[in-house]
Design an enzyme around this catalytic site. Structure first.
Site, PDB file in Angstrom:
ATOM      1  N   ASP A 116       0.837  -1.203   0.000  1.00  0.00           N
ATOM      2  CA  ASP A 116       0.000   0.000   0.000  1.00  0.00           C
ATOM      3  C   ASP A 116       0.870   1.249   0.000  1.00  0.00           C
ATOM      4  O   ASP A 116       2.006   1.230   0.482  1.00  0.00           O
ATOM      5  CB  ASP A 116      -0.896  -0.024   1.236  1.00  0.00           C
TER       6      ASP A 116
ATOM      7  N   GLU B 294      -4.814   4.496  -6.161  1.00  0.00           N
ATOM      8  CA  GLU B 294      -5.818   4.936  -5.196  1.00  0.00           C
ATOM      9  C   GLU B 294      -6.067   6.434  -5.336  1.00  0.00           C
ATOM     10  O   GLU B 294      -5.208   7.181  -5.792  1.00  0.00           O
ATOM     11  CB  GLU B 294      -5.404   4.589  -3.768  1.00  0.00           C
TER      12      GLU B 294
END
Length: 116
Positions: free
Chosen positions: A11, A68
Site C-alpha cells: 500500500d 488509489e
C-alpha cells in the site's frame, strides 16, 4: 500465504517505508500507487512520470497495479493509457453503507460499472 490463496499488496507505494529493496526480497501480488501521485497527475509532470515508472516496474516484476484516490475522468484516462490494472476512488463511487452496496450489486448482477 500464497499457497492459502492470500494475495499481498504494498500500500502507498512510493511514500514512507516502501523501500524498493523489498521488491526483490519478497513476492508481492500488487503495488498500490499512493494517492499523492494520482492527485497531481495533471498538475505536475513528475507525478505522471512516477506513476508510469511504477506501473512499468510492477508489470516487469509480474505484479498488478492499483491506483488509489482516482477522482476524475482525466486521472482515470491517463492511468488507463499507462496500463494501470485497477483503480479505486471517488471516480467510481463515494463510500456507502453496506446495505446500499448490497442493493447496488444485486441490481447490477454483482458487477461494478465504470462511469462513462
Amino acid at each position: 500465504m500464497q499457497a492459502m490463496g492470500i494475495g499481498v499488496t504494498i500500500d502507498d507505494f512510493g511514500t514512507g517505508c516502501s523501500a524498493m529493496s523489498y521488491l526483490t526480497r519478497f513476492h508481492f501480488d500488487r503495488l498500490k500507487i499512493d494517492r499523492s501521485f494520482v492527485s497531481e497527475l495533471h498538475v505536475r509532470t513528475g507525478s505522471t512520470a512516477i506513476t508510469s515508472a511504477i506501473i512499468t516496474m510492477a508489470h516487469d516484476l509480474e505484479m498488478g497495479v492499483v491506483a488509489e484516490g482516482v477522482e476524475n475522468v482525466e486521472q482515470f484516462e491517463l492511468l488507463r493509457s499507462q496500463g494501470c490494472d485497477e483503480i479505486q476512488g471517488y471516480f467510481l463511487g463515494r463510500p456507502v453503507p453496506a446495505h446500499e452496496l448490497q442493493e447496488y450489486l444485486e441490481a447490477n448482477q454483482g458487477y461494478a460499472r465504470l462511469p462513462s
